[in-house]
Design a protein around this motif. Structure first.
Motif: not given
Length: 368
Positions: A129, A133, A136, A138, A140
Motif C-alpha cells: 500500500e 500510494n 500513484r 496520492t 492516504a
C-alpha cells in the motif's frame, strides 16, 4: 513410524508443489495487472515485479484451504495410481489411522501459517500500500487508534499541501462524530498555524460541523490566546466520508495476529465496534481446523483404487465440496461481521461442520 514419515513427506511435497504453482500463476497475473494499472512513467518492469511480489502473499494466504485440498487430492491420487494405497490397506492399517499423518501435517502447517505467515502477509500488504500510494502520488487518509484516543489526518483546501491533524478522546461507532476533539492545521513550510478545540465534531457532506469551538491563530499571531475566538458552531471543510474513514481503519487482515487482541481492546476503548476484528481473530485461530477438514474431504472422495474408475468425477466432487466449505466459511464471516450470528459461531461452525461431515463420509466408506 516409517510409514507415517513417508506419508508426511509425500503430503508436504504435494503441498509445496501446489503452493508453488499457485504462487507463480498469481505472480504473473499480478504483474500484468500492475503494468496495466500504472503508467510506464510511474512503474517499470522492476517496480511491477516488486509490487506483485508484495501483493501475492495476501492472495495465496486467502486461498490456503483450496491449496490444501488440491494437495490432498494429488497425494491420494498418487498413492492410488502407484498401488501404494492398496498395500497400505492390505497391511491392516485403517483409513482413519492412515489419515492421521496428513491431518497432523495440515494442522501443523495451519498453525505455522497463522503464527508466522499472518504477520508476514500483514507486513507485505502494508508495504504494498505504501509503494502503490507513492507511485500513484496520492496521500492516504489515515486513522489511528491508541490509548490517547482517535487520531486522523486529512488534507486542507485552504492551504495547498497542508494537513489537518485531528485528535478526539472518543468517537461513535463509525467515527463520523468525535468528542473532545482538537484540529491542528499544519502548513508544509511553516508548521502548525491554527488550532481548534471543540466539544464535538459531526461529519457532514464536505465539512466537519464543530460545536462550542475555540480557534487559536497560532501562525498569524504573536499572542494566540489573546487573539483566540470562540463560537457555538464552526465549519471546517473536509473531503472525508464515512466510507473513507471506515476503509482507513484497514481490513482486520492488515493487523498481525499477535497485535490483534491489543488492537481490538484499543478500538473498544475508543468507542468503536471491533466485531469485524473479533471475527477475523477467531477465524485465524480456526484456520488449522479448516485445513485439516480439507484433507479429510479430499481423502473421502479420492482415497480409492483407480480400478474402480471415475477418478475424474471423484476429483471434481472433492473440489466442489472444498469450494462449498470455502464459500460457507466466507458467508459465515460476512454474517458474523454484520452481527447476524455470534462471533464464535461464524468462525468455528464451518470447520466443525466440515470435519464432522468429512469424517462421517470416510467412516461410511470404510465400514459401510
Amino acid at each position: 513410524m516409517t510409514l507415517s514419515i513417508y506419508l508426511a513427506r509425500r503430503f508436504l511435497r504435494a503441498l509445496l508443489m501446489v503452493l508453488g504453482a499457485f504462487w507463480g500463476i498469481l505472480f504473473l497475473i499480478e504483474m500484468v495487472e500492475k503494468i496495466r494499472s500504472f503508467s510506464a512513467e510511474q512503474v517499470g518492469l522492476k517496480e511491477a515485479a516488486l509490487l506483485s511480489a508484495l501483493s501475492v502473499p495476501a492472495s495465496v494466504y486467502t486461498i490456503l484451504p483450496l491449496i490444501v485440498i488440491l494437495a490432498a487430492v494429488v497425494l491420494f491420487l498418487g498413492l492410488a495410481r502407484s498401488s501404494e494405497l492398496v498395500v497400505i490397506r492390505a497391511s491392516g492399517l485403517s483409513a482413519m489411522r492412515m489419515l492421521a499423518t496428513p491431518v497432523v501435517v495440515a494442522l501443523l502447517f495451519g498453525a505455522l501459517m497463522v503464527a508466522v505467515g499472518n504477520p508476514i502477509v500483514s507486513a507485505t500488504s502494508k508495504r504494498y500500500e505504501e509503494l502503490a500510494n507513492r507511485y500513484r502520488q496520492t496521500g492516504a487518509d489515515t486513522v489511528s487508534i491508541g490509548r490517547e484516543g482517535v487520531w486522523m489526518r486529512q488534507g486542507t483546501e485552504e492551504i495547498p499541501g497542508g494537513q489537518a491533524v485531528i485528535r478526539a478522546a472518543r468517537a461513535n461507532l463509525d467515527a463520523t462524530e468525535l468528542y473532545d476533539v482538537t484540529f491542528l492545521i499544519v502548513a508544509p513550510d511553516r508548521g502548525p498555524i491554527r488550532r481548534i478545540d471543540a466539544t464535538s465534531a459531526l461529519l457532514t457532506p464536505g465539512a466537519w460541523q464543530l460545536t462550542q469551538a475555540k480557534d487559536w491563530p497560532i501562525g498569524a499571531s504573536t499572542n494566540p490566546e489573546r487573539d483566540a475566538t470562540s463560537a457555538e458552531s464552526l465549519s471546517i471543510a473536509t473531503d472525508l466520508t464515512a466510507a473513507r474513514i471506515r476503509d482507513s481503519f484497514g481490513t482486520p487482515s492488515a493487523v498481525p495476529i499477535w497485535d490483534l487482541p491489543k488492537f481490538i481492546a484499543s478500538l473498544e476503548n475508543a468507542g468503536f465496534s471491533a466485531r469485524r476484528h473479533q471475527v477475523w481473530f477467531n477465524m485465524e485461530l480456526a484456520q488449522p481446523l479448516i485445513l485439516a477438514a480439507m484433507v479429510l474431504i479430499g481423502a473421502g472422495f479420492t482415497m480409492r483404487h483407480v480400478r474402480f474408475g471415475r477418478s475424474g468425477t471423484m476429483v471434481l466432487l472433492a473440489l466442489s465440496a472444498g469450494l462449498a466449505v470455502f464459500f460457507l466459511r466466507n458467508i459465515a464471516q460476512v454474517l458474523g461481521d454484520n452481527g447476524q450470528i455470534p462471533v464464535i459461531l461464524s468462525a468455528w461452525a464451518p470447520p466443525a461442520i466440515a470435519l464432522m461431515l468429512s469424517t462421517a463420509l470416510i467412516l461410511h466408506l470404510e465400514d459401510g
